[in-house]
Design an enzyme around this catalytic site. Structure first.
Site, PDB file in Angstrom:
ATOM      1  CG  ASP A  53      11.620  82.315  25.554  1.00 25.80           C
ATOM      2  OD1 ASP A  53      11.993  81.704  24.546  1.00 25.80           O
ATOM      3  OD2 ASP A  53      11.604  83.547  25.659  1.00 25.80           O
ATOM      4  CE  LYS A  54      19.158  81.573  23.885  1.00 22.33           C
ATOM      5  NZ  LYS A  54      19.652  81.664  22.595  1.00 22.33           N
TER       6      LYS A  54
END
Lengths: 351, 1193
Positions: B475-476
């Site tokens: 995920d960022k």
């Protein structure tokens, strides 16, 4: 990198208020215990092999030498002692009460001087004294104490005599007690065979009680072997004690007694034996053996040969490795051998 | 970032189900304010006596949180709740409430067992394991008299041992739960009984009772709020125990019940609510009170496990109690997964089972042949004696006919050879994993100082999978970045103000407000642009100044932030802490405060903002909450100058479509350009717009809003429509740029992972530009890479794009002349590809035949970046890879939107960060920072894999060698399964003699040091290549096993053949030699010898010796004193030595030759480590260097 490094980065005071869950540092928990990291370098390997060779070859020679010095006379009598008319029906001969079991023969001549003590063994082959049915059919409790006379649960089919009394000692092992007897004479002079102390001391003292006497032994419908004098306690029935140490292998010797005089070379030994024990029904063979002893036991070349072989192999391997090391060495820990370094330098791919 | 990421308002976990259909009237004539005195520091609770600016509003209930998406509420009202699916609670009428339904009491029991049920229940649970069943079956078989190979006591020993160990462990765990339950159950709550509030233990609380909660008290059960100390019925709860979010949630009491006090007027009524369920964000109910029917939603209920905060008291009716509360229904264990190694191991276990069957068949066949051959003699054979004469009639003794004999022999041989299937391995593996987990948890390099979070191992069975990860899906936000939003720059009215970025002069005047001599100051300071500050102070009346003013007013007002005043160390200074669910909003409000627009209080109907030192009150006339369709929110403010304005903020894509393009095209263009610039810097952008409403527009909106929010059917859609109508023809004020800072060490971590041959995929909900720029700053993308962009809006164009891209990638890879250029190489020298694909394209690709193409393409790319993906798409992408390769996948994320992906991947890692605990709860491992992935995989994963792989092979070997020795002996005992080795030794073999060293080695051995592994990430490839456990190794080990067993067995056999040796003595020799052999074998393979290893190995040998001596000192056993007698003889020692050397020499040679002439990378690195020619220092320093400022520009 070190856990100390990043302390003090944040305000220590404000941080101390919260209870820090930072894992406590210890060399153990960080898996950094001091350790030695041996690596199989050619030097190590070669020296290990040379050491093994150096240790094994002398031992091998010593063992062979010891074995060589053992004088052993073996006389197989199972076929020899069956009268000619029973040759085809040895079982009937042995099972019959009427037949004469005495058998007098000349043993092979003594090859070289035998110093006392000379051990008398009987050897039986193809006799599975380690057969599961057989080894389980005994009661060690019963042998040990009078009170446990009735603990014969494992002894079937030799548990009870006809009168319902427990048999002491019960079980197949005791029932099948070896009952051939030997008498030796040289030049018509009888050689005494001592049957004392032919067993382990521990067996005489602890395992076989001096207060347990044979009872109802060999009174059943089928007689397996020797009978026991019911007035002698088990601890002194040394033949039984020997027999009850069941052999590990289907071919085994058991100590019969000890001759306490020396025998000279070329002595002719006459043996007068009672051939009572039935090994015929399972094609077993019986021998009698006179043997001196050494530190490796009886006559046994195998141990020496094995040691020489292993030692020789190790020296051979050591030489091979030395040659290989000289001809095709690889520098240890050369990072240019790492697969990705080889790839980068246009070497072969290793994926 | 997914589309329903808390870009603006509610976090996805508190989604549209929050709903307030009928909101309490704001009391006009409230008591004089006491909010600002020191006892009551909550400005939000301050009621006020000021008049509304719009008179028409006053007569009607003021809408605060109007359009909180009413989806579920609408649904609830549409389908009348089925009578069977509801529980009916009569408020304050226990007898009536509990007469029909058996509601559970409030005492909780998390324990599994009681004292009485412990034994049966625990045993029952333990026998769910196949391994234990195997033990049991073997033990039961052995109890049959015909098959009794071992004594009864002996045969159940191993089973009893493992059962005992497990039972003690379970009992201890259960006792701890029991203790905490007791404490919990005996807490006191104030319950309304007999017309007064009495203290009652929690466990005695019943459904239907009215409970009063004081501030800072825990809530004993799930209850519907009746009234609170706040005149508007607001209660704040902290849900940290429930979902881990530390901010306060607001809950509301219904206005109809607000004024009721149980002491005065008896409250009677009925609540009809759904059956207990585990959805902590959903609740549907109706309350009938005073003949009125009110609908209740999730915002009207407070849940057990929460704490009441900032509210003096709250009254509620218990609706779910005890185990029916949502928190209890949600307490489930970690997901159970199976490690890849274990799955693979099963093949070999099957091989071993076959081998076992072969051994047993050989034994039983040979036994049959012998029986047939000797059939006629069996009666006479002294050592067999088929007949039993002891009783009158002669019968067969233990002879059941030769067919049955075969069957019995077969079964008996299974009993004797049982440890061929290394059942103890499963137990050792569990213990080893616990040990490995201990070291992972204790690793001080995976401790996050900022969040005070240790590494957590939630799943215990997949430690070794960490050493074989091939794909990392990350995920960022919150994972690569910190999710600490910081306002960086703004574009207002077409002018870019970014002077504040990076250059904060230390002595910048922090804006603060003084009230009654007390200084209020925002908790966080934001760097302010000096130009902008000057502009705000000096040019209030210019056009420009006005827009700036409106912009910041929008930032301060258009949100759902609740300001909380907290004490600081200085008694004259109070800090304002902005609590809210969206970190973006917090950042914006802090920014507004820095520019002099300080949000001071928010009450039900108005907000107070201190604008440049002047307090102003704004009536909040309406609020359209964020939803993922509109991607914007709006607030309708009644300003002090009696104008009504609507402020809107939202994502650029949706905002520009609702602007009035005629008015200010240039400004829109400039703003768009700025937004583009911001997002290429990796900033998150929001566009702010506004519109002034005329009286008629307002009236029209108001009436439709009113209608919509009271509608029973389709409320959510109606409210959305109302919002859509008013959010129109906006003037764009500007845009804000918020930085989501990259976490410490992320670029280095990604670089390490890539070098290690791990493919890193980033899945984000952000815009493509933002994603790409984060990609650059995190070193995921480099300038040398060729980017393949796929953003198509139809399936056909998707297909075309994919095909083109595959062609291109083929061309590129053939140009570089290396099929595998994308793997293993860190991208230098060779053109590598980066695939950037957006969520819209993925819609067409996932679950269609295009998946195959995407996978093919992705495999050719060294980087894959997916932007604008929804949570389910994330899981879809993981599934796409998982389906098509045998390689291991790992997903890492921090938010609820990553949960599906974390659960889908082989290994799920949760970041315990800002966004609650959902991700952590779903994960197998949890940690504080993304960069810990490097030590987790490269160091611990590598170690665990190596250890576990070796341990499994060793255990196979260890047991097989023992079984083979037993087997060889059986061939010399007339195939009757006699064991020379005593039955006690057979049983203790895998429990005492050889168990500890494997476990110690499995936990402690390290093939390489941490430094080496970190500086040469390529060494991780050992796991990818399955170097430590593969079929070839298995077979090699088995051949070695065969040889070793032959050496152990036949050397003594030949040495003692035809001698006086008895079974017990040679058995002891075999026992000792096999134990010494397997321990020395292990010792030969140990890489690091610490004192613990020494103790375990030599200790085991000594322990074995002691055990053998003890067994031989029991007079009632056959082998009494055998060991002492045999130890006195020379051949015993000669055999022992010869066995060890002869058995190990082949292995030793092969091992040496392999290591020397075809060394693995690990081997070379080990040598280099030892001989010191490894360049360790430099890469590690870079690795650990904290990168504070990233080279963004």
């Amino acid at each position: 990198m070190t856990p100390k490094g990043d302390k003090g980065k944040e305000g220590d005071s404000s941080f101390a208020k919260k209870k820090s869950r930072r894992p406590k540092y210890s060399r153990f928990s960080q898996q950094e215990l001091p350790a030695c990291k041996p690596i199989l370098s050619p030097g190590w390997v070669v020296s290990i092999f040379i050491t093994i060779g150096i240790v094994f070859i002398p031992i091998g020679f010593a063992a062979l030498f010891a074995s060589e010095r053992v004088v052993e006379l073996q006389f197989q009598y199972d076929q020899d002692c069956v009268p000619a008319k029973y040759k085809d029906n040895a079982v009937a001969y042995i099972q019959s009460n009427a037949t004469d079991k005495t058998c007098t023969r000349k043993m092979p001549a003594v090859t070289s001087k035998m110093k006392s003590p000379i051990y008398v063994y009987y050897q039986i082959d193809h006799y599975f004294q380690n057969h599961r049915r057989y080894v389980k059919s005994r009661s060690d409790d019963q042998l040990r104490s009078v009170a446990k006379e009735n603990s014969t649960s494992d002894c079937a089919p030799e548990r009870f005599a006809k009168n319902g009394q427990p048999i002491v000692p019960c079980g197949l092992v005791a029932w099948s007690l070896f009952n051939d007897t030997y008498k030796f004479s040289v030049k018509n002079k009888t050689i005494a065979v001592s049957k004392k102390d032919i067993t382990w001391k521990s067996d005489r003292e602890k395992k076989f009680s001096s207060s347990v006497y044979p009872k109802n032994f060999q009174s059943g419908g089928l007689i397996g072997g020797a009978k026991l004098n019911s007035s002698i306690p088990l601890s002194q029935q040394e033949d039984l004690i020997v027999w009850m140490r069941t052999a590990a292998m289907p071919s085994f010797r058991k100590l019969y007694g000890r001759i306490e005089v020396d025998l000279d070379a070329h002595d002719e030994i006459t043996i007068e034996l009672q051939n009572n024990y039935n090994t015929y029904s399972f094609k077993g063979s019986k021998s009698v053996i006179l043997s001196t002893a050494s530190w490796i036991g009886g006559k046994n070349d195998l141990m020496g040969i094995a040691y020489l072989t292993i030692g020789g192999m190790c020296l051979f391997l050591a030489i091979c490795f030395i040659l290989m090391y000289v001809l095709k060495p690889r520098p240890l820990g050369d990072t240019s051998y790492l697969s990705w370094n080889r790839n980068a330098s246009g070497g072969r791919l290793n994926f | 970032m997914t589309s329903n990421r808390p870009l603006l308002i509610p976090s996805p976990r508190t989604p549209s189900t929050h709903d307030l259909p009928t909101l309490p009237v704001f009391p006009d004539s409230a008591k004089p304010s006491s909010a600002m005195d020191s006892e009551n520091p909550q400005p939000t609770l301050n009621s006020s006596s000021s008049r509304r600016s719009i008179s028409s509003v006053q007569s009607k209930p003021s809408m605060r949180y109007g359009s909180r998406g009413a989806d579920s509420e609408g649904a609830a009202s549409q389908k009348e709740m089925n009578d069977e699916d509801v529980r009916i609670i009569h408020i304050n009428d226990l007898a009536h409430t509990n007469e029909r339904f058996e509601f559970s009491g409030n005492s909780i029991r998390t324990t599994k067992y009681s004292v009485i049920t412990f034994l049966p229940r625990n045993l029952f649970e333990q026998f769910h394991r196949v391994a234990y069943l195997y033990f049991l079956v073997i033990a039961v078989l052995n109890q049959l008299p015909q098959l009794a190979v071992f004594g009864r006591g002996v045969s159940i020993l191993p089973l009893a041992f493992v059962l005992l160990v497990t039972a003690v462990k379970d009992a201890y765990e259960d006792y701890r739960r029991h203790r905490s339950d007791r404490i919990e159950n005996n807490r006191l709550a104030s319950v309304f009984v007999n017309n007064q509030f009495q203290l009652k233990k929690w466990k005695d609380v019943q459904v239907g009772e009215i409970i009063k909660i004081e501030a800072n008290e825990g809530i004993p059960c799930d209850m519907v709020l009746l009234s609170t100390s706040d005149p508007t019925g607001v209660a704040y709860v902290q849900t940290i125990n429930l979902d881990g979010e530390s901010n306060l949630k607001t809950r509301y009491a219904k206005q109809e019940t607000l004024s009721k006090l149980p002491e005065k007027d008896r409250i009677t009524g009925m609540i009809k609510c759904e059956k207990p369920n585990r959805n902590i964000y959903g609740f549907q109910a109706f309350m009938e009170i005073d003949g009125k029917r009110l609908s209740l939603g999730p915002s009207n209920i407070v849940l057990r496990g929460c704490e009441l905060k900032n509210t003096h008291w709250a009254l509620g009716v218990a609706v779910y109690a005890g185990r029916e509360t949502k928190v209890m229904l949600n307490s489930s264990g970690a997901p159970s997964k199976r490690s890849r190694l274990e799955t693979r191991m099963n093949h070999e276990i099957i091989m071993l089972s076959l081998f076992l069957v072969v051994l047993c068949s050989v034994v039983s066949l040979c036994a049959a042949v012998w029986l047939r051959r000797e059939n006629d003699n069996l009666d006479d054979i002294l050592f067999y004696r088929k007949k039993d004469y002891s009783e009158g009639e002669v019968k067969d003794y233990k002879y059941y006919g030769w067919a049955l004999e075969i069957v019995f022999t077969f079964l008996m041989s299974i009993i004797v050879f049982q440890i061929m299937i290394p059942i103890s391995l499963y137990i050792s593996m569990e213990l080893v994993r616990v040990g490995q987990a201990y070291f992972m948890i204790r690793d001080s390099q995976m401790y996050d100082e900022a969040s005070n979070a240790r590494f957590q191992c939630r799943a215990l069975n997949i430690n070794e999978d960490l050493g074989q990860i091939k794909y990392v899906f990350s995920d960022k936000t919150g994972t690569l970045t910190e999710n600490k939003m910081e306002f960086q720059c703004a574009s207002i009215w077409g002018v870019d103000y970014n002077g504040g970025r990076g250059s904060l002069e230390k002595d910048q005047l922090v804006h603060n407000v003084q009230i009654d001599g007390i200084v209020l100051r925002p908790k966080m300071n934001v760097k302010a642009d000096p130009d902008l500050l000057r502009l705000l102070r000096s040019e209030k009346d210019t056009n420009e100044g006005k827009h700036v003013h409106e912009f910041f007013l929008a930032l301060a007002a258009c949100n759902t932030i609740v300001p909380l005043v907290t004490d600081s160390s200085d008694p004259n200074v109070r800090l304002i802490d902005y609590q809210g669910e969206s970190p973006d909003e917090q950042a914006l409000v802090y920014a507004a405060a820095a520019y002099g627009f300080m949000l001071i209080e928010r009450t039900s109907g108005h907000i107070t903002i201190d604008i440049q030192g002047e307090r102003q009150r704004f009536s909040v006339l309406g609020l359209h909450e964020f939803d993922s369709d509109r991607k914007r929110m709006s607030v309708i403010l009644g300003c002090p100058d009696k104008t009504v304005k609507v402020f809107v903020k939202g994502a650029d894509t949706t905002m520009f479509s609702v602007t009035d393009r005629r008015l200010n095209l240039n400004i829109i263009r400039a703003t768009e350009a700025h937004i583009h610039a911001y997002s290429s810097l990796g900033l998150r952008t929001l566009v702010v717009g506004m519109r002034e409403l005329t009286a008629s527009e307002f009236e029209q909106w108001h009436s439709s809003f009113e209608a919509a929010s009271t509608a029973l059917i389709g409320r959510a859609a109606l409210l959305r429509k109302v919002a859509g109508n008013i959010e129109n023809n906006l003037i764009i004020l500007g845009a804000s740029g918020i930085e989501d800072k990259l976490q410490l060490g992320v670029p280095e971590a990604i670089d390490s992972l890539r070098t290690a041959g791990v493919q890193v995929w980033v899945l984000t909900g952000d815009k493509q530009e933002t994603a790409i720029s984060i990609g650059y700053s995190s070193k995921l993308l480099t300038r040398r890479m060729t980017q393949i962009l796929i953003n198509s809006s139809s399936k056909e164009s998707c297909r075309r794009n994919l095909e083109d891209a595959i062609l291109m990638s083929k061309k590129l890879t053939t140009v570089s002349g290396n099929e595998h250029s994308t793997r293993g190489s860190s991208g230098d020298g060779i053109t590598s590809l980066a695939l950037i694909i957006d969520g819209t394209s993925l819609v067409y690709i996932l679950d269609s035949e295009l998946e195959e193409k995407l996978f093919e393409l992705a495999n050719r790319c060294s980087v894959v970046l997916c932007c604008r993906v929804a949570p389910l798409q994330k899981a879809g992408i993981v599934a796409l890879v998982k389906k098509r390769t045998a390689d291991m996948t790992l997903a890492i994320g921090d938010g609820a939107n990553d949960v599906s992906m974390i659960q889908m991947a082989d290994v799920g890692v949760g970041i315990s960060g800002q966004e609650g605990r959902q991700a952590v709860m779903a994960s197998d491992f949890a940690m504080g920072q993304f960069r810990f992935l490097v030590p987790l995989l490269l160091v611990h994963g590598h170690w665990n894999y190596q250890r576990m792989g070796y341990m499994i092979l060793y255990n196979f070997y260890r047991n097989a060698v023992f079984v083979l020795i037993l087997f060889w002996y059986v061939l010399f005992t007339c195939f009757t399964l006699t064991t020379a080795i005593t039955e006690w030794s057979s049983m203790l073999y895998s429990i005492i003699y050889t168990a500890l060293p494997t476990i110690v080695v499995g936990v402690l051995d390290k093939d390489l040091s941490r430094m080496t592994l970190l500086s040469y990430p390529q060494l991780y490839g050992a796991g990818h290549r399955q170097e430590c456990y593969n079929t070839k190794l298995f077979w090699v080990t088995m051949v070695d096993t065969l040889w070793q067993s032959v050496a152990v067995f036949f050397i003594p056999l030949l040495a003692y053949w035809g001698s006086t040796i008895d079974t017990s003595s040679i058995g002891d020799l075999w026992t000792l030699s096999v134990v010494i052999l397997v321990n020395i074998h292990l010792a030969m393979d140990i890489i690091r010898w610490s004192w613990i290893t020494h103790a375990a190995i030599w200790g085991s040998i000594i322990a074995t010796w002691i055990c053998v001596i003890v067994i031989d000192a029991i007079p009632s056993l056959v082998g009494y004193w055998a060991i002492f007698d045999v130890m006195k003889t020379g051949p015993f020692w000669l055999c022992l030595l010869a066995i060890i050397i002869a058995a190990l020499t082949p292995r030793f040679c092969v091992k040496f030759l392999c290591q020397y002439y075809s060394p693995s990378d690990v081997q070379i690195a080990r040598e280099a480590e030892k001989f010191g020619n490894l360049r360790v220092s430099s890469p590690v320093q870079i690795e650990m260097n904290p990168i504070m400022e990233l080279p963004r520009r």
